[in-house]
Design a protein around this motif. Sequence first.
Motif, mmCIF file in Angstrom:
data_model
loop_
_atom_site.group_PDB
_atom_site.id
_atom_site.type_symbol
_atom_site.label_atom_id
_atom_site.label_comp_id
_atom_site.label_asym_id
_atom_site.label_seq_id
_atom_site.Cartn_x
_atom_site.Cartn_y
_atom_site.Cartn_z
ATOM 1 N N PRO A 91 48.069 -81.012 63.630
ATOM 2 C CA PRO A 91 47.344 -79.826 62.760
ATOM 3 C C PRO A 91 47.182 -80.647 61.073
ATOM 4 O O PRO A 91 46.688 -79.760 60.516
ATOM 5 C CB PRO A 91 48.548 -79.135 62.751
ATOM 6 C CG PRO A 91 49.775 -79.413 64.016
ATOM 7 C CD PRO A 91 48.881 -80.155 64.935
ATOM 8 N N ASP A 92 48.462 -81.724 60.876
ATOM 9 C CA ASP A 92 48.155 -82.134 59.871
ATOM 10 C C ASP A 92 47.148 -83.356 59.846
ATOM 11 O O ASP A 92 47.093 -83.431 58.674
ATOM 12 C CB ASP A 92 49.378 -82.863 59.829
ATOM 13 C CG ASP A 92 50.120 -83.630 60.930
ATOM 14 O OD1 ASP A 92 49.289 -84.255 61.685
ATOM 15 O OD2 ASP A 92 51.097 -84.247 60.893
ATOM 16 N N GLY A 93 46.996 -83.330 60.388
ATOM 17 C CA GLY A 93 45.421 -84.348 60.383
ATOM 18 C C GLY A 93 45.611 -85.897 60.567
ATOM 19 O O GLY A 93 44.544 -86.757 60.360
ATOM 20 N N SER A 94 47.236 -86.147 60.994
ATOM 21 C CA SER A 94 47.132 -87.836 61.256
ATOM 22 C C SER A 94 46.835 -87.888 62.510
ATOM 23 O O SER A 94 46.091 -87.729 63.600
ATOM 24 C CB SER A 94 48.678 -87.366 61.207
ATOM 25 O OG SER A 94 49.156 -86.315 62.202
ATOM 26 N N ALA A 95 46.841 -89.021 63.042
ATOM 27 C CA ALA A 95 46.522 -89.769 63.795
ATOM 28 C C ALA A 95 47.149 -89.068 65.131
ATOM 29 O O ALA A 95 47.884 -88.830 65.171
ATOM 30 C CB ALA A 95 47.026 -91.293 64.078
ATOM 31 N N PRO A 96 46.047 -88.950 66.009
ATOM 32 C CA PRO A 96 46.311 -87.988 67.341
ATOM 33 C C PRO A 96 47.180 -89.023 68.493
ATOM 34 O O PRO A 96 47.902 -89.990 68.191
ATOM 35 C CB PRO A 96 44.991 -88.075 67.700
ATOM 36 C CG PRO A 96 43.843 -88.754 67.073
ATOM 37 C CD PRO A 96 44.657 -89.181 66.045
ATOM 38 N N ALA A 97 48.085 -87.783 69.178
ATOM 39 C CA ALA A 97 48.644 -88.635 69.995
ATOM 40 C C ALA A 97 48.222 -88.157 71.216
ATOM 41 O O ALA A 97 47.567 -88.137 71.449
ATOM 42 C CB ALA A 97 50.131 -87.101 69.796
ATOM 43 N N MET A 98 49.702 -89.786 72.111
ATOM 44 C CA MET A 98 48.565 -90.178 73.316
ATOM 45 C C MET A 98 49.421 -89.206 74.308
ATOM 46 O O MET A 98 51.269 -89.368 73.737
ATOM 47 C CB MET A 98 47.852 -91.083 73.745
ATOM 48 C CG MET A 98 47.347 -92.219 72.394
ATOM 49 S SD MET A 98 45.603 -91.079 73.279
ATOM 50 C CE MET A 98 45.146 -91.626 74.868
ATOM 51 N N VAL A 99 49.113 -88.310 75.021
ATOM 52 C CA VAL A 99 49.648 -88.318 76.196
ATOM 53 C C VAL A 99 49.507 -89.271 77.672
ATOM 54 O O VAL A 99 47.616 -88.331 78.134
ATOM 55 C CB VAL A 99 50.341 -86.744 76.128
ATOM 56 C CG1 VAL A 99 50.839 -86.299 78.011
ATOM 57 C CG2 VAL A 99 50.541 -86.076 75.559
ATOM 58 N N SER A 100 50.243 -89.160 78.568
ATOM 59 C CA SER A 100 49.903 -90.195 79.392
ATOM 60 C C SER A 100 50.332 -89.087 81.011
ATOM 61 O O SER A 100 51.450 -88.570 81.015
ATOM 62 C CB SER A 100 50.324 -91.578 80.019
ATOM 63 O OG SER A 100 49.869 -91.513 79.335
#
Length: 257
Positions: A99-108
């Motif tokens: 939501p803060d516009g930072s780099a997306p998180a990756m989930v496996s």
Amino acid sequence: MSQTSPSLAPAQAGKRGFLQELIGLATAFGMAGAGHAATPFAPGQPQRRPGMEGKRFGMLVDLRKCIGCQACTVSCSVENQPPIGQFRTTVLQYEVDRPDGSAPAMVSLPRLCNHCEEPPCVPVCPVQATFQRSDGIVLVDNERCVGCGYCVQACPYDARFINHETQTADKCTFCEHRLEVGLLPACVESCVGGARVIGDLNDAGSEINRRMAEHRDEIKVLKPGMKTEPRVFYVGLPDEFVNGVDGQASVRLVSDH
């Protein structure tokens, strides 16, 4: 690359409604009773291997240990030989926008058949090719299957497919042929991070029960609202994925989180 979010799109909501109706109809006609898994064969079912008596197999997947290496996907394919491009288990990579516009998180997220306590794929099969053993493992009798795809549509987890070569339903079997001789499923044995654990849920001292007890408050399943009572459990599963995951695409973008 497709896009999804936990707030269901109209098409996803329509599919969910269809699946709920299928399950409701099966229950109404007494085809998915609570005692379904307790006996080796349902009335009228052909004789089959009844399973390992007294056991109830389940799998625990610790997402904190999954590194998305796909070793499980490859080893499953080598062990079970599905057609090229079709898989009994996959590890989907989800890109989650912050939501803060930072780099997306990756989930496996490893995906496979959930070997449900109340499997909706069983009652919809018109030729009784899909069945559940007394140890809870759900299998397909390929000699009876006519490839109609009803079970594929009934599965809320997108865990089934029609095998391109056999033209019959195919899916994860928990590598029951390995379990019966004391071996681990290929995906569990090959997991470099130790993210997958399989065991007997009826054995209080089993490793899966010990780990689930350690993380009792963190255990989640996919789509609990479908009332299938899945027996694949997750540790570290973000709340957004509990009811917001659909499809078998290799990469999906989960937005608005």
